[in-house]
Design a protein around this motif. Sequence first.
Motif, mmCIF file in Angstrom:
data_model
loop_
_atom_site.group_PDB
_atom_site.id
_atom_site.type_symbol
_atom_site.label_atom_id
_atom_site.label_comp_id
_atom_site.label_asym_id
_atom_site.label_seq_id
_atom_site.Cartn_x
_atom_site.Cartn_y
_atom_site.Cartn_z
ATOM 1 N N SER A 73 66.072 -9.127 14.552
ATOM 2 C CA SER A 73 67.037 -8.258 13.883
ATOM 3 C C SER A 73 67.563 -7.187 14.826
ATOM 4 O O SER A 73 66.791 -6.469 15.465
ATOM 5 C CB SER A 73 66.398 -7.589 12.671
ATOM 6 O OG SER A 73 67.269 -6.598 12.131
ATOM 7 N N GLU A 88 74.010 -9.040 10.846
ATOM 8 C CA GLU A 88 74.274 -10.253 11.603
ATOM 9 C C GLU A 88 73.940 -11.484 10.768
ATOM 10 O O GLU A 88 74.726 -12.435 10.685
ATOM 11 C CB GLU A 88 73.471 -10.282 12.903
ATOM 12 C CG GLU A 88 73.732 -11.534 13.734
ATOM 13 C CD GLU A 88 72.796 -11.663 14.937
ATOM 14 O OE1 GLU A 88 72.939 -12.658 15.661
ATOM 15 O OE2 GLU A 88 71.931 -10.796 15.116
ATOM 16 N N PHE A 89 72.767 -11.466 10.124
ATOM 17 C CA PHE A 89 72.390 -12.584 9.260
ATOM 18 C C PHE A 89 73.414 -12.753 8.140
ATOM 19 O O PHE A 89 73.736 -13.870 7.738
ATOM 20 C CB PHE A 89 71.022 -12.339 8.633
ATOM 21 C CG PHE A 89 69.854 -12.269 9.587
ATOM 22 C CD1 PHE A 89 70.015 -12.297 10.962
ATOM 23 C CD2 PHE A 89 68.564 -12.153 9.082
ATOM 24 C CE1 PHE A 89 68.939 -12.227 11.823
ATOM 25 C CE2 PHE A 89 67.470 -12.081 9.930
ATOM 26 C CZ PHE A 89 67.653 -12.117 11.302
ATOM 27 N N GLU A 111 77.522 -13.001 10.323
ATOM 28 C CA GLU A 111 77.845 -13.643 11.592
ATOM 29 C C GLU A 111 77.157 -14.990 11.778
ATOM 30 O O GLU A 111 77.307 -15.622 12.837
ATOM 31 C CB GLU A 111 77.464 -12.720 12.752
ATOM 32 C CG GLU A 111 78.179 -11.378 12.732
ATOM 33 C CD GLU A 111 77.692 -10.445 13.831
ATOM 34 O OE1 GLU A 111 77.305 -10.946 14.906
ATOM 35 O OE2 GLU A 111 77.683 -9.215 13.605
ATOM 36 N N ARG A 112 76.415 -15.443 10.798
ATOM 37 C CA ARG A 112 75.663 -16.681 10.968
ATOM 38 C C ARG A 112 76.046 -17.744 9.944
ATOM 39 O O ARG A 112 75.278 -18.655 9.652
ATOM 40 C CB ARG A 112 74.162 -16.382 10.923
ATOM 41 C CG ARG A 112 73.741 -15.482 12.079
ATOM 42 C CD ARG A 112 72.265 -15.223 12.135
ATOM 43 N NE ARG A 112 71.488 -16.437 12.309
ATOM 44 C CZ ARG A 112 70.159 -16.447 12.457
ATOM 45 N NH1 ARG A 112 69.478 -15.307 12.477
ATOM 46 N NH2 ARG A 112 69.515 -17.581 12.609
ATOM 47 N N LYS A 156 71.518 -14.603 3.030
ATOM 48 C CA LYS A 156 70.658 -14.689 4.214
ATOM 49 C C LYS A 156 70.340 -13.321 4.793
ATOM 50 O O LYS A 156 69.241 -13.095 5.307
ATOM 51 C CB LYS A 156 71.314 -15.564 5.284
ATOM 52 C CG LYS A 156 71.378 -17.029 4.912
ATOM 53 C CD LYS A 156 71.795 -17.887 6.082
ATOM 54 C CE LYS A 156 73.245 -17.683 6.444
ATOM 55 N NZ LYS A 156 73.697 -18.661 7.485
#
Length: 276
Positions: free
Chosen positions: A113, A155-156, A159-160, A166
Amino acid sequence: MRFVRYGEAGVERPGVLDSVGGLRDLTGVVSDIAGEALGALLDIDPEDLPKVPGAPRLGPPVAQVGKLIGIGLNYYDHAAEVGLPPPDEPIVFMKATSSITGPNDPVYLPRGSQKSDWEVELGIVIGRRAKYVSDADALSYVAGYTIVNDVSEREFQAERGGQWTKGKSCDSFGPIGPWLVTPDEMGDVQALDMVLDLNGQPAQRGSTASMIFGVAHVIAYLSQMMTLHPGDIIATGTPPGVGMGMKPPRYLREGDVMTLAIAGLGTQRQEVRLDS
């Protein structure tokens, strides 16, 4: 009335605060603050119950949560700070119930993270089965209100690929509590001040008056798509001041301390640690 669950994680006991803020044991009245018991909480007189000594750990004030539902971008000023237009309909996502922790338990950053963020939110606790309800009737289905820290790994989340779930569902990313406060003690839930401090410095400042979709509409809207059951919790969105919206962005690091409060609902405090 203000209800709590106290004791070590996984073996919490039901409790209630008396008129002077003392903790009383509810074990002889209800097996837990969960399910159908949420519809009968106002029938309890705390002054007749045994006092609980000391200052035990507080767990999440509701047990056996079937659904933890989030509403995204639900404050005009928060949408503005992240550069997005206000949505035309509520943005709905789910947080895994395994993310739920007590109000003062640590928040653990998952492996890898870099962009974990904070979000103080008003939580709605459903008290009876709600399906196809109207805005006008929606508040009658509420057992009470609480604070939710909708901790989010950006980010989870963004961006994923896939859905927000998530980034919302990591272990410990759902501190709830300290209290479940019944509606009769809350007054106007669309006029509650909200704050979150990071390491003693102001981060979030806002009011539920800035919600795009109010509490009643959120309940009614969700009930058109899914049955809401006693113990389901809805996190209704966050005001401005999240780390993602800062310039430059500022995300959680090991050792940070978050302190959250909503008028009438008490205070949370979480220390940030690294997950093993």
